[in-house]
Write an enzyme that holds these catalytic residues in place. Structure first.
Site, mmCIF file in Angstrom:
data_model
loop_
_atom_site.group_PDB
_atom_site.id
_atom_site.type_symbol
_atom_site.label_atom_id
_atom_site.label_comp_id
_atom_site.label_asym_id
_atom_site.label_seq_id
_atom_site.Cartn_x
_atom_site.Cartn_y
_atom_site.Cartn_z
ATOM 1 N N HIS B 63 -7.819 2.124 -28.922
ATOM 2 C CA HIS B 63 -6.605 3.122 -29.393
ATOM 3 C C HIS B 63 -6.101 3.812 -28.116
ATOM 4 O O HIS B 63 -6.819 3.911 -26.951
ATOM 5 C CB HIS B 63 -7.096 3.986 -30.379
ATOM 6 C CG HIS B 63 -7.791 5.074 -30.094
ATOM 7 N ND1 HIS B 63 -9.205 4.571 -29.900
ATOM 8 C CD2 HIS B 63 -8.330 6.424 -30.169
ATOM 9 C CE1 HIS B 63 -9.991 5.687 -29.792
ATOM 10 N NE2 HIS B 63 -9.211 6.893 -30.053
ATOM 11 N N HIS B 65 -5.762 7.264 -27.365
ATOM 12 C CA HIS B 65 -5.992 8.359 -27.282
ATOM 13 C C HIS B 65 -6.538 8.560 -25.554
ATOM 14 O O HIS B 65 -7.113 7.659 -24.963
ATOM 15 C CB HIS B 65 -7.215 8.930 -28.091
ATOM 16 C CG HIS B 65 -6.643 9.486 -29.552
ATOM 17 N ND1 HIS B 65 -7.358 9.499 -30.479
ATOM 18 C CD2 HIS B 65 -5.499 9.849 -29.698
ATOM 19 C CE1 HIS B 65 -6.813 10.108 -31.445
ATOM 20 N NE2 HIS B 65 -5.409 10.172 -31.044
ATOM 21 N N ASP B 67 -8.865 10.089 -24.072
ATOM 22 C CA ASP B 67 -10.566 9.777 -23.536
ATOM 23 C C ASP B 67 -10.580 8.279 -23.740
ATOM 24 O O ASP B 67 -11.751 8.076 -23.107
ATOM 25 C CB ASP B 67 -11.332 10.370 -24.517
ATOM 26 C CG ASP B 67 -11.227 10.670 -25.853
ATOM 27 O OD1 ASP B 67 -10.039 10.151 -26.271
ATOM 28 O OD2 ASP B 67 -12.226 10.505 -26.458
ATOM 29 N N HIS B 68 -9.827 7.241 -23.966
ATOM 30 C CA HIS B 68 -9.884 5.994 -24.046
ATOM 31 C C HIS B 68 -9.193 5.280 -23.318
ATOM 32 O O HIS B 68 -9.312 3.825 -22.772
ATOM 33 C CB HIS B 68 -9.751 5.287 -25.542
ATOM 34 C CG HIS B 68 -10.797 5.961 -26.338
ATOM 35 N ND1 HIS B 68 -11.831 5.352 -27.195
ATOM 36 C CD2 HIS B 68 -11.018 7.403 -26.758
ATOM 37 C CE1 HIS B 68 -12.600 6.119 -27.707
ATOM 38 N NE2 HIS B 68 -11.859 7.134 -27.876
ATOM 39 N N HIS B 143 -8.068 5.901 -37.983
ATOM 40 C CA HIS B 143 -8.096 6.768 -37.131
ATOM 41 C C HIS B 143 -6.877 7.729 -37.225
ATOM 42 O O HIS B 143 -5.822 6.931 -37.824
ATOM 43 C CB HIS B 143 -8.522 6.197 -35.384
ATOM 44 C CG HIS B 143 -8.920 7.266 -34.715
ATOM 45 N ND1 HIS B 143 -9.983 8.282 -34.986
ATOM 46 C CD2 HIS B 143 -8.728 7.540 -33.254
ATOM 47 C CE1 HIS B 143 -10.025 8.962 -33.915
ATOM 48 N NE2 HIS B 143 -9.369 8.779 -32.959
ATOM 49 N N ASP B 214 -12.873 4.628 -32.307
ATOM 50 C CA ASP B 214 -12.950 5.702 -33.199
ATOM 51 C C ASP B 214 -12.452 5.403 -34.612
ATOM 52 O O ASP B 214 -11.277 4.984 -34.848
ATOM 53 C CB ASP B 214 -12.154 6.896 -32.670
ATOM 54 C CG ASP B 214 -12.771 7.275 -31.206
ATOM 55 O OD1 ASP B 214 -13.704 6.508 -30.792
ATOM 56 O OD2 ASP B 214 -12.009 8.274 -30.725
ATOM 57 N N HIS B 272 -19.925 7.475 -28.353
ATOM 58 C CA HIS B 272 -18.918 8.816 -28.665
ATOM 59 C C HIS B 272 -19.471 9.999 -29.064
ATOM 60 O O HIS B 272 -19.210 10.384 -30.191
ATOM 61 C CB HIS B 272 -17.762 8.118 -29.609
ATOM 62 C CG HIS B 272 -16.467 8.674 -29.483
ATOM 63 N ND1 HIS B 272 -16.187 9.759 -30.220
ATOM 64 C CD2 HIS B 272 -15.266 8.516 -28.533
ATOM 65 C CE1 HIS B 272 -14.679 10.127 -29.787
ATOM 66 N NE2 HIS B 272 -14.177 9.382 -28.999
#
Ligand SMILES: [Zn+2]
Ligand SMILES: [Zn+2]
Lengths: 312, 312
Positions: B63, B65, B67-68, B143, B214, B272
């Site tokens: 995804h 986000h 932090d990914h 998510h 996530d 995570h």
């Protein structure tokens, strides 16, 4: 006023040097920290320092090459999670495109920040920012992509009030000392009129810090550096590589030292060090530059330097 | 087949854990490494491993986000500088928007890559990729943002040729062993006809690795995890926080362990991990999960695990 090098490498991160970021710590002066460039991993580097991201109020981007900006979206996002305190607006100054880069990254990642960002895309050289304590000037450099150098000028400190002289002249202490200190005229209870300006010492020169982006040698380098107390200059190449430096729109350590000498700066910091220069080889870069300009220091990640006032 | 955790943290980088990235090393099988998510600083983490960026041929993004994905442009740029060898095409699989994110970052930073990128934006669940050795399936998770989980299925290994039996039956060795091994029919010089299939042992089951993004608990989690040899499941929250996990579209360690148990997986890896869980607290996450599913391991940055075949 301190300068902390968060990343002193060139191009790609290496084990010993992260890609570019420099923190100018103005905590005593205005309780702010300014970042110059935010390469990938800058937020990771900050984790290993005492820098509080919420103190970072202004970010200046020299140019949009990846090793100078790819840490920006991550830094901005993580700054949102820092503490419950309400965060003030953050201003980002940089070449055209910086706003699209940041906004696209934040939009697609659905990052919602707890503070506002103001974007100032630089289209003109000259005064970029000023407040009561500082002025920042920007000028174009000569890199493959649009690139700026920044000259940060601290305003002069007014002279100290000569309290000893006032006491000797039997001027009663009290609120009127404040007026004298501000250079105002004051009438004393005994009828004497004093001009504050006559009781102020020499004003103290503010400091000048010049932080350049990646660049070939070009007249603006010298103009930005003139009489700076500290000059941060890239040094991607070594002394025998001026041809390579020219082809890649970069500079050598010797070129940087010559600028420092001509501009009569206080200290020269070399940064943007290629991964080809490790250990003794990087020390050689410094040594060679010192033959031209003695006050040269090759910056390493996490090096922090106090910016001294001019001596005279 | 090995899995190496390059970042096991949640949200923001912390001193002990970088943000998410997982390397699936298929070097013995197809001489490729696949990355799952590329949080900021992934290229820095790779510098501390034996992974060669040019071996990374496919990147799967769960995804968008930050932090990914915020490490993706930097990784892609640096990969260009790796060695003189001609680099093959790299394929990026991910939710809609991944192409715009990467292309905008590369365009504005004027990053010119020495290799081609192919983008596969996932719009349908199901088979996403296959070659002669592997299939990859994708399914939607739950998510806050569109998010996928991946099920990597290694094709079964054909049974070994039973050379001992062939020798006992006086079948002369030579090229016809290759044909028998491929399951073909062969006529011997003495006139006998043999069917290769009769001389093959049991085929060996390929391995299954499930790597989830996530997610809250949702039926697709179980479907993707079914009988996997290894399941990588997020564990952003601890055992008493299922309400919090639900509100933030995440899972607890116990929910992950229950999935592992129901899906009868071989090993469960928790990742995570929030920065709130450090030291003993993170060990407690693992300990608590083991009360539900014994073969649970809490992953730390740089942990590497061989993926074993199923026993039977
Ligand atoms: Zn550059
Ligand atoms: Zn997420």
């Amino acid at each position: 006023m301190e300068i902390e090098f968060l990343g002193t490498g060139a191009g790609s991160p290496a084990k010993a040097r992260n890609v570019t970021s420099i923190a100018l710590k103005l905590l005593e002066e205005i309780n702010e920290i300014w970042l110059f460039d935010v390469g990938e991993g800058t937020q990771h580097q900050i984790l290993r320092t005492t820098i509080k991201p919420r103190k970072i109020a202004r970010i200046f981007i020299t140019h949009l090459h990846g090793d100078h900006i790819f840490g920006l979206p991550g830094f901005l996002s993580s700054r949102s999670f820092q503490g419950a305190e309400k965060l003030g607006q953050l201003v980002i100054y940089g070449p055209k495109g910086i706003q699209e880069y940041v906004q696209t990254s934040l939009r697609l990642s659905q990052s919602k920040l707890t503070y506002k960002i103001k974007y100032v895309e630089i289209d003109e050289e000259g005064l970029l920012f000023e407040n009561s304590k500082f002025q920042v000037f920007a000028a174009r450099l000569d890199h493959r992509i649009e690139c700026f150098g920044f000259r940060i000028v601290e305003r002069d400190y007014p002279g100290e009030l000569q309290v000893d002289r006032l006491r000797a002249e039997k001027v009663p202490s009290g609120p009127l000392y404040g007026k004298l200190k501000a250079g105002e005229k004051v009438v004393l209870p005994d009828g004497r009129t004093l001009n504050g300006k006559d009781y102020l010492g020499q004003p103290k020169r503010g400091r000048i810090v010049t932080i350049l982006g990646d660049t070939r040698q070009t007249p603006n380098v010298l103009a930005l550096a003139q009489h700076a107390n500290a000059l941060v200059h890239e040094s991607t190449f070594g002394k025998d590589e001026s041809q390579l430096a020219f082809s890649y729109y970069h500079s050598t350590n010797i070129q940087a030292a010559k600028v420092a000498q001509k501009a009569q700066v206080g200290k020269l910091f070399l940064t943007h060090i290629s991964a080809r220069y490790v250990g003794l080889k990087s020390l050689q870069l410094e040594k060679d530059a010192r033959t031209v300009f003695k006050q040269t220091t090759l910056a390493n990640d996490f090096d922090t330097f106090f910016i001294p006032f001019s001596r005279k």
